[in-house]
Design a protein around this motif. Sequence first.
Motif: not given
Length: 255
Positions: A102-105, A111-112, A129-138
């Motif tokens: 869901v975060m990726k899509a 979301f804002t 910024s947390f929501t956009m970066a988290f899926p990539i890092l995870y």
Amino acid sequence: MTHFTTRAKKRLLRIGAVLFWLLVWQLCSMMIKQEILLVSPVSAFLSLLQLAKTGSFWSSIAFSFFKIFLGFLLSLGAGTLLAALSCRFSAVAILLQPAVTVMKATPVASFTILALLWIRSQNLSVLVSFTMAFPILYSNLCEGILCADRELLEMAQVFHMSFWRQLSYIYLPAIFPFFISAVSLSVGLCWKSGIAAEVIGQPAGSVGGALYQAKVFLATRELFAWTAVIITVSLLFEKAVLHLAALARRQLEEK
């Protein structure tokens, strides 16, 4: 000497490429002849110098940088912890998969707007910024952990190697390339999504708020100047984080 010459040539080529696109920008501005549509590089630079003389300019950069950097740090911490747990316990990975998808899509704008229902606009860029970066890092950290050499891990267990030694000599070398790739992608995305959130939420004293005000009042010179600031800070932010990551790796290898 040859290596130094090659590096110097690459640097000159990069500078030449930048100058080429600045020249294209200048020619396009001269052809249009309407700075309200497209200012020249010189006008944008002069506007930037004027903005830099004001205290609000620097306070806006500090405000946005702190919020977005906090969002990045939170995503890095959460991504590292949850990636480790997901690789250790399959139930955690299954549980997190829908949320990560869901975060990726979800688009930044959607979301804002939703986030504005839950939190104050001053903290909006942290969450976005947390929501956009988290899926990539995870995702990248999970992949890096799973790429650790299984034969080396089995040997480490046979010789009763401590967890910290396994982490330093087996896991970190496997994870680091994925970590660098994730950071390189997520840092830029953090900054862009954080500023986009500020443009929508318009928190007082933010770069995004200043960018929106420049657009409303058709202050095209300031609009381009603020855009140049966003690009510059994003690049410096990325280089600083990657440098710190490489420094941390060297220190671990020396121990």
